[in-house]
Design a protein around this motif. Sequence first.
Motif, PDB file in Angstrom:
ATOM      1  N   GLN A   5       0.671  35.984  34.998  1.00  0.00           N
ATOM      2  CA  GLN A   5       0.584  34.627  34.487  1.00  0.00           C
ATOM      3  C   GLN A   5       1.836  33.840  34.870  1.00  0.00           C
ATOM      4  OE1 GLN A   5      -2.012  33.141  32.840  1.00  0.00           O
ATOM      5  NE2 GLN A   5      -3.110  35.020  33.363  1.00  0.00           N
ATOM      6  N   PRO A   6       1.688  32.558  35.180  1.00  0.00           N
ATOM      7  CA  PRO A   6       2.873  31.748  35.489  1.00  0.00           C
ATOM      8  C   PRO A   6       3.760  31.590  34.261  1.00  0.00           C
ATOM      9  CG  PRO A   6       0.916  30.370  35.290  1.00  0.00           C
ATOM     10  CD  PRO A   6       0.434  31.791  35.261  1.00  0.00           C
ATOM     11  N   LEU A   7       5.014  31.309  34.501  1.00  0.00           N
ATOM     12  CA  LEU A   7       5.966  31.112  33.415  1.00  0.00           C
ATOM     13  C   LEU A   7       5.743  29.745  32.776  1.00  0.00           C
ATOM     14  CD1 LEU A   7       9.239  32.387  35.156  1.00  0.00           C
ATOM     15  CD2 LEU A   7       7.736  33.654  33.616  1.00  0.00           C
ATOM     16  N   ALA A   8       5.539  29.735  31.475  1.00  0.00           N
ATOM     17  CA  ALA A   8       5.376  28.477  30.744  1.00  0.00           C
ATOM     18  C   ALA A   8       6.755  27.868  30.529  1.00  0.00           C
ATOM     19  CB  ALA A   8       4.702  28.732  29.403  1.00  0.00           C
ATOM     20  N   CYS A   9       6.958  26.661  31.031  1.00  0.00           N
ATOM     21  CA  CYS A   9       8.287  26.056  30.949  1.00  0.00           C
ATOM     22  C   CYS A   9       8.218  24.649  30.363  1.00  0.00           C
ATOM     23  CB  CYS A   9       8.961  26.031  32.314  1.00  0.00           C
ATOM     24  SG  CYS A   9       8.016  25.224  33.615  1.00  0.00           S
ATOM     25  N   ILE A  10       9.350  24.221  29.809  1.00  0.00           N
ATOM     26  CA  ILE A  10       9.486  22.857  29.300  1.00  0.00           C
ATOM     27  C   ILE A  10      10.732  22.224  29.914  1.00  0.00           C
ATOM     28  CG2 ILE A  10       8.311  23.398  27.139  1.00  0.00           C
ATOM     29  CD1 ILE A  10      11.036  23.404  25.749  1.00  0.00           C
ATOM     30  N   VAL A  11      10.718  20.913  29.948  1.00  0.00           N
ATOM     31  CA  VAL A  11      11.848  20.145  30.472  1.00  0.00           C
ATOM     32  C   VAL A  11      12.392  19.276  29.350  1.00  0.00           C
ATOM     33  CG1 VAL A  11      12.579  18.372  32.111  1.00  0.00           C
ATOM     34  CG2 VAL A  11      10.904  20.114  32.812  1.00  0.00           C
ATOM     35  N   ILE A  12      13.703  19.352  29.130  1.00  0.00           N
ATOM     36  CA  ILE A  12      14.354  18.529  28.101  1.00  0.00           C
ATOM     37  C   ILE A  12      15.424  17.691  28.781  1.00  0.00           C
ATOM     38  CG2 ILE A  12      15.506  18.521  25.876  1.00  0.00           C
ATOM     39  CD1 ILE A  12      14.592  21.411  25.491  1.00  0.00           C
ATOM     40  N   ILE A  26       8.214  21.669  39.640  1.00  0.00           N
ATOM     41  CA  ILE A  26       7.476  22.716  38.927  1.00  0.00           C
ATOM     42  C   ILE A  26       6.039  22.803  39.422  1.00  0.00           C
ATOM     43  CG2 ILE A  26       6.536  23.355  36.660  1.00  0.00           C
ATOM     44  CD1 ILE A  26       9.152  22.191  35.456  1.00  0.00           C
ATOM     45  N   ASP A  27       5.432  21.650  39.671  1.00  0.00           N
ATOM     46  CA  ASP A  27       4.042  21.632  40.126  1.00  0.00           C
ATOM     47  C   ASP A  27       3.865  22.286  41.492  1.00  0.00           C
ATOM     48  OD1 ASP A  27       3.171  20.394  37.835  1.00  0.00           O
ATOM     49  OD2 ASP A  27       3.207  18.364  38.689  1.00  0.00           O
ATOM     50  N   GLN A  28       4.941  22.387  42.265  1.00  0.00           N
ATOM     51  CA  GLN A  28       4.853  22.975  43.606  1.00  0.00           C
ATOM     52  C   GLN A  28       4.887  24.497  43.590  1.00  0.00           C
ATOM     53  OE1 GLN A  28       7.300  21.088  46.722  1.00  0.00           O
ATOM     54  NE2 GLN A  28       7.716  19.424  45.305  1.00  0.00           N
ATOM     55  N   LEU A  29       5.226  25.085  42.444  1.00  0.00           N
ATOM     56  CA  LEU A  29       5.347  26.538  42.369  1.00  0.00           C
ATOM     57  C   LEU A  29       4.224  27.140  41.530  1.00  0.00           C
ATOM     58  CD1 LEU A  29       9.194  27.017  41.820  1.00  0.00           C
ATOM     59  CD2 LEU A  29       7.912  26.893  43.959  1.00  0.00           C
ATOM     60  N   PRO A  30       3.418  28.017  42.096  1.00  0.00           N
ATOM     61  CA  PRO A  30       2.350  28.659  41.317  1.00  0.00           C
ATOM     62  C   PRO A  30       2.885  29.614  40.256  1.00  0.00           C
ATOM     63  CG  PRO A  30       2.495  29.611  43.516  1.00  0.00           C
ATOM     64  CD  PRO A  30       3.404  28.415  43.511  1.00  0.00           C
ATOM     65  N   THR A  31       4.179  29.983  40.356  1.00  0.00           N
ATOM     66  CA  THR A  31       4.774  30.884  39.363  1.00  0.00           C
ATOM     67  C   THR A  31       5.215  30.145  38.106  1.00  0.00           C
ATOM     68  OG1 THR A  31       6.881  30.644  40.533  1.00  0.00           O
ATOM     69  CG2 THR A  31       5.558  32.593  41.031  1.00  0.00           C
ATOM     70  N   LEU A  32       5.124  28.807  38.120  1.00  0.00           N
ATOM     71  CA  LEU A  32       5.536  28.004  36.964  1.00  0.00           C
ATOM     72  C   LEU A  32       4.375  27.157  36.455  1.00  0.00           C
ATOM     73  CD1 LEU A  32       9.051  26.619  38.019  1.00  0.00           C
ATOM     74  CD2 LEU A  32       8.527  28.722  36.778  1.00  0.00           C
ATOM     75  N   GLN A  33       4.381  26.899  35.153  1.00  0.00           N
ATOM     76  CA  GLN A  33       3.408  25.991  34.553  1.00  0.00           C
ATOM     77  C   GLN A  33       4.149  25.095  33.571  1.00  0.00           C
ATOM     78  OE1 GLN A  33       0.380  27.753  32.064  1.00  0.00           O
ATOM     79  NE2 GLN A  33      -1.063  26.113  32.546  1.00  0.00           N
ATOM     80  N   LEU A 112      14.696  26.207  43.590  1.00  0.00           N
ATOM     81  CA  LEU A 112      13.943  27.423  43.873  1.00  0.00           C
ATOM     82  C   LEU A 112      14.797  28.667  43.661  1.00  0.00           C
ATOM     83  CD1 LEU A 112      11.366  28.742  44.881  1.00  0.00           C
ATOM     84  CD2 LEU A 112      12.148  28.358  47.223  1.00  0.00           C
ATOM     85  N   ARG A 113      16.059  28.616  44.070  1.00  0.00           N
ATOM     86  CA  ARG A 113      16.955  29.761  43.869  1.00  0.00           C
ATOM     87  C   ARG A 113      17.094  30.076  42.378  1.00  0.00           C
ATOM     88  NH1 ARG A 113      22.468  28.428  46.538  1.00  0.00           N
ATOM     89  NH2 ARG A 113      23.053  30.329  45.429  1.00  0.00           N
ATOM     90  N   ALA A 114      17.222  29.038  41.575  1.00  0.00           N
ATOM     91  CA  ALA A 114      17.368  29.241  40.129  1.00  0.00           C
ATOM     92  C   ALA A 114      16.102  29.853  39.533  1.00  0.00           C
ATOM     93  CB  ALA A 114      17.698  27.911  39.454  1.00  0.00           C
ATOM     94  N   VAL A 115      14.961  29.336  39.938  1.00  0.00           N
ATOM     95  CA  VAL A 115      13.690  29.843  39.410  1.00  0.00           C
ATOM     96  C   VAL A 115      13.480  31.297  39.814  1.00  0.00           C
ATOM     97  CG1 VAL A 115      11.183  29.615  39.587  1.00  0.00           C
ATOM     98  CG2 VAL A 115      12.602  27.584  39.262  1.00  0.00           C
ATOM     99  N   ASN A 116      13.868  31.649  41.030  1.00  0.00           N
ATOM    100  CA  ASN A 116      13.702  33.024  41.479  1.00  0.00           C
ATOM    101  C   ASN A 116      14.508  33.995  40.627  1.00  0.00           C
ATOM    102  OD1 ASN A 116      11.910  32.400  43.482  1.00  0.00           O
ATOM    103  ND2 ASN A 116      13.422  32.392  45.126  1.00  0.00           N
TER     104      ASN A 116
END
Length: 239
Positions: A5-12, A26-33, A112-116
């Motif tokens: 499942q992709p990682l559920a994330c929020i932006v503050i 975020i929308d460009q990465l299938p690993t994030l939602q 991308l580096r941070a998300v990885n």
Amino acid sequence: MNNLQPLACIVIDDEPPAREILGRYIDQLPTLQLQAQFGNAIEAMTHLHQHQVDLVFLDIQMPQLKGTEFLKALKNPPPVIFTTAHPEYAIEGFELDAVDYLLKPIRFDRFLRAVNKVSNIKEHKPADIAPVKEERNQPSFVYVRADRKMVKVMLNDIHFVESMKDYVKIFTNEQVIITKQSLNSVEAMLPEQQFVRTHRSFIVSLSKIRSYTHELIQIDNNEVPIGKLYRNEVLKMLS
């Protein structure tokens, strides 16, 4: 095929343009939602109490409640990636065990580096994404804590960085700066187009390299080792 499942994330972030950029990334990465966006930390606090969140992109300088104060108030916070236009907050962010620190304007390759890093923590395999071309507005300096103050270090002055257990030594044109932080945190602050990790204990400036072999890099009168785990990537960059 990756069925995780992709990682559920929020932006503050109190700035709408910043939220828009992160949302687009975020929308460009299938690993994030993207689960939700918030203009202040108070609203996000309620959301975190009611939903499972895997990752938070958190601005530091916000009205009412700073991002660092917000993180301190959470009992069991999810992984956090700080975002800010103020590099002087970097050390405080890493002291709070943030996964990474993104300096605005945020480049997609740096994002991308941070998300990885988070994907590795969660044992997700990041999607294969083509390299992103370098963008403008590269930072020209970083701040590190040394001698009980924040010291500005110009990136062009850095020759190499060496890890010594709980401390890091930054070798510059005029001095050696010793700061109490991890080499990983320093690496995250340095543009990957200008610096390369050559060893678990060393990062070097590409512009300061005088010569190299498969095992060593010559910078001034110093020889920096190339570790086996880093060799292919290092030689690829140098060639």
